[in-house]
Enzyme design. Structure first.
Site, mmCIF file in Angstrom:
data_model
loop_
_atom_site.group_PDB
_atom_site.id
_atom_site.type_symbol
_atom_site.label_atom_id
_atom_site.label_comp_id
_atom_site.label_asym_id
_atom_site.label_seq_id
_atom_site.Cartn_x
_atom_site.Cartn_y
_atom_site.Cartn_z
ATOM 1 N N GLU A 156 4.745 -1.982 -6.703
ATOM 2 C CA GLU A 156 5.679 -1.301 -6.080
ATOM 3 C C GLU A 156 6.471 -2.513 -5.132
ATOM 4 O O GLU A 156 7.722 -2.530 -5.157
ATOM 5 C CB GLU A 156 5.517 -0.668 -4.784
ATOM 6 C CG GLU A 156 4.594 0.893 -5.793
ATOM 7 C CD GLU A 156 3.618 1.241 -4.925
ATOM 8 O OE1 GLU A 156 3.238 1.298 -4.139
ATOM 9 O OE2 GLU A 156 3.232 2.106 -6.137
ATOM 10 N N SER A 191 -4.564 6.182 -9.896
ATOM 11 C CA SER A 191 -5.759 7.819 -10.468
ATOM 12 C C SER A 191 -6.275 7.694 -10.159
ATOM 13 O O SER A 191 -7.314 8.122 -10.697
ATOM 14 C CB SER A 191 -3.701 8.334 -11.214
ATOM 15 O OG SER A 191 -2.346 8.287 -10.510
ATOM 16 N N GLY A 209 0.006 6.986 -8.871
ATOM 17 C CA GLY A 209 0.462 7.332 -8.086
ATOM 18 C C GLY A 209 1.019 9.289 -8.908
ATOM 19 O O GLY A 209 1.808 9.869 -8.241
ATOM 20 N N GLY A 262 -5.092 3.710 -4.290
ATOM 21 C CA GLY A 262 -4.008 4.266 -3.288
ATOM 22 C C GLY A 262 -3.667 5.517 -2.804
ATOM 23 O O GLY A 262 -4.728 5.393 -2.067
ATOM 24 N N GLY A 263 -3.567 6.583 -3.836
ATOM 25 C CA GLY A 263 -3.707 8.025 -3.050
ATOM 26 C C GLY A 263 -5.282 8.285 -2.293
ATOM 27 O O GLY A 263 -5.402 8.815 -1.527
ATOM 28 N N HIS A 321 1.797 -6.514 -6.306
ATOM 29 C CA HIS A 321 2.209 -5.131 -6.243
ATOM 30 C C HIS A 321 2.409 -4.853 -7.040
ATOM 31 O O HIS A 321 4.537 -4.529 -6.894
ATOM 32 C CB HIS A 321 1.691 -5.155 -5.260
ATOM 33 C CG HIS A 321 1.392 -2.836 -5.160
ATOM 34 N ND1 HIS A 321 1.902 -1.973 -5.405
ATOM 35 C CD2 HIS A 321 -0.428 -2.302 -5.378
ATOM 36 C CE1 HIS A 321 1.680 -0.582 -5.073
ATOM 37 N NE2 HIS A 321 0.268 -1.025 -6.125
ATOM 38 N N GLU A 370 -2.870 -2.472 -12.859
ATOM 39 C CA GLU A 370 -2.892 -1.512 -12.948
ATOM 40 C C GLU A 370 -1.310 -1.218 -13.532
ATOM 41 O O GLU A 370 -0.225 -1.020 -13.437
ATOM 42 C CB GLU A 370 -1.829 -1.423 -12.049
ATOM 43 C CG GLU A 370 -2.998 -1.798 -10.563
ATOM 44 C CD GLU A 370 -2.988 -1.340 -8.376
ATOM 45 O OE1 GLU A 370 -3.233 -0.606 -8.133
ATOM 46 O OE2 GLU A 370 -1.897 -1.908 -7.794
ATOM 47 N N ASN A 378 -5.941 0.749 -0.549
ATOM 48 C CA ASN A 378 -4.589 0.261 -0.685
ATOM 49 C C ASN A 378 -3.709 1.400 0.261
ATOM 50 O O ASN A 378 -3.055 2.337 -0.756
ATOM 51 C CB ASN A 378 -3.557 -0.606 -1.950
ATOM 52 C CG ASN A 378 -2.146 -0.701 -1.588
ATOM 53 O OD1 ASN A 378 -1.615 -0.611 -0.453
ATOM 54 N ND2 ASN A 378 -1.984 -1.009 -2.484
ATOM 55 N N TRP A 379 -3.558 1.273 1.690
ATOM 56 C CA TRP A 379 -3.168 2.865 2.098
ATOM 57 C C TRP A 379 -1.491 3.040 2.179
ATOM 58 O O TRP A 379 -0.895 3.846 2.383
ATOM 59 C CB TRP A 379 -3.226 2.106 3.310
ATOM 60 C CG TRP A 379 -4.828 2.726 3.662
ATOM 61 C CD1 TRP A 379 -6.018 2.873 2.802
ATOM 62 C CD2 TRP A 379 -6.285 2.652 4.869
ATOM 63 N NE1 TRP A 379 -7.153 2.628 3.964
ATOM 64 C CE2 TRP A 379 -6.426 2.274 4.903
ATOM 65 C CE3 TRP A 379 -4.992 2.357 6.298
ATOM 66 C CZ2 TRP A 379 -7.346 2.980 6.524
ATOM 67 C CZ3 TRP A 379 -6.132 2.728 7.236
ATOM 68 C CH2 TRP A 379 -7.528 2.831 7.062
ATOM 69 N N LYS A 380 -0.796 1.727 1.122
ATOM 70 C CA LYS A 380 0.491 1.494 1.336
ATOM 71 C C LYS A 380 1.315 1.829 2.508
ATOM 72 O O LYS A 380 0.435 1.125 3.534
ATOM 73 C CB LYS A 380 1.171 2.298 0.200
ATOM 74 C CG LYS A 380 0.051 2.924 -1.137
ATOM 75 C CD LYS A 380 0.584 2.641 -2.459
ATOM 76 C CE LYS A 380 -0.311 2.318 -3.374
ATOM 77 N NZ LYS A 380 0.304 3.349 -5.036
HETATM 78 P P1 13P Z 1 -2.834 5.839 -6.723
HETATM 79 O O1 13P Z 1 -4.519 5.932 -6.254
HETATM 80 O O2 13P Z 1 -2.070 6.064 -5.655
HETATM 81 O O3 13P Z 1 -2.537 5.628 -8.349
HETATM 82 O O4 13P Z 1 -2.367 4.321 -6.928
HETATM 83 C C1 13P Z 1 -2.997 2.926 -7.028
HETATM 84 C C2 13P Z 1 -2.317 1.420 -6.396
HETATM 85 O O5 13P Z 1 -0.984 1.689 -6.326
HETATM 86 C C3 13P Z 1 -3.375 0.603 -6.199
HETATM 87 O O6 13P Z 1 -3.125 -0.708 -5.840
#
Ligand code: 13P
Length: 257
Positions: free
Chosen positions: A98, A214, A174, A235-236, A96, A168, A12-14
């Site tokens: 967020e 993470s 994050g 994510g990251g 998600h 999640e 997920n590149w956000k």
């Molecule tokens: P991180 O891997 O940056 O913690 O993010 C997880 C995430 O929200 C994937 O959708």
């Protein structure tokens, strides 16, 4: 991990990358990736879906981070499932954290989007998970249950075959704080049990439940070695080809462990 369930790893590149960075990222992922037997998806930002989709040359699935649940029409700023199909998208994220907690999406809206995704032929990656205060108050399982029951309301057992659940925990996203493999396994096992109650034992053993929060190449092997963890939503670490490919390799490794 059960060998019956194909591991799923999503990046997920956000709201990250620009056109050049996204192209370079997908190019490096494809060069480095060794993930036979793993379903891999990337979820770039909307403006780059078409170009990233065109750059994909292997089995990697193109995913979108969101969708709108109506036919094309007067919904300023939104993106329809027809448009996503046009771009070659095959999977979408719904719910998600967020979008739930920063944008304010309700369980009801997440349900409408999940149903729309399934009705229009997409894989729906339904994201759920508790916030820190909820965890500290011992509400983890109750929150997961509420979000799953609401998110899947009206979803049939045959539609469930196109659902991946991403657990999640919000406090792990994050932050560099990962759930311990045992805590994540416990949550995943309860989610699977719930799917068994809502649908059937067969549906429970078939559905993929992936972990997000993470996840990195260093902690992915022990997480994915857990019997009910079927992959990851990253994510990251999905923004670095080496890390993302390391996690895909961990998923592949879990097949033989
Ligand atoms: P991180 O891997 O940056 O913690 O993010 C997880 C995430 O929200 C994937 O959708």
């Amino acid at each position: 991990m059960s060998t019956l369930r194909t591991p799923f790893v999503g990046g997920n590149w956000k709201m990250n990358t620009n056109a050049a960075e996204g192209y370079s990222l997908i190019d490096s992922i494809q060069k480095q990736m060794q993930g036979n037997g793993v379903d891999v998806a990337v979820f770039p930002p909307f403006p780059y879906l078409m170009s990233i989709g065109n750059a994909i040359q292997n089995q990697t699935v193109l995913g979108a981070q969101d969708l709108w649940h109506s036919d094309n029409g007067a919904f300023t700023g939104e993106v329809s499932t027809d448009m996503l199909k046009d771009c070659g998208v095959k999977a979408v994220l719904t719910g998600h954290s967020e979008r739930r907690h920063v944008i304010g999406e309700s369980d009801g809206l997440v349900n409408q989007k999940t149903k729309r995704a399934l009705e229009t032929g997409f894989i729906a990656v339904l994201c759920i998970g508790e916030q820190l205060e909820e965890r500290e108050a011992g509400q983890t399982d109750a929150v997961n249950e509420r979000q799953i029951r609401a998110g899947l309301d009206g979803v049939s057992e045959s539609q469930l075959e196109s659902v991946v659940i991403a657990y999640e925990p919000v406090w792990a996203i994050g932050t560099g704080k990962t759930a311990t493999p045992e805590d994540a396994q416990d949550a995943h096992a309860k989610i699977r049990e719930l799917i068994g109650q809502m649908y059937s034992p067969a549906a429970a053993s078939a559905i993929r439940i992936i972990y997000g929060g993470s996840m990195k190449p260093g902690n992915a092997p022990e997480l994915m070695a857990m019997p009910d963890i079927d992959g990851g939503l990253i994510g990251g670490a999905s923004l670095k080809a080496e890390d993302f490919c390391g996690i895909i390799s961990a998923a592949q490794g879990s097949l033989v462990s």
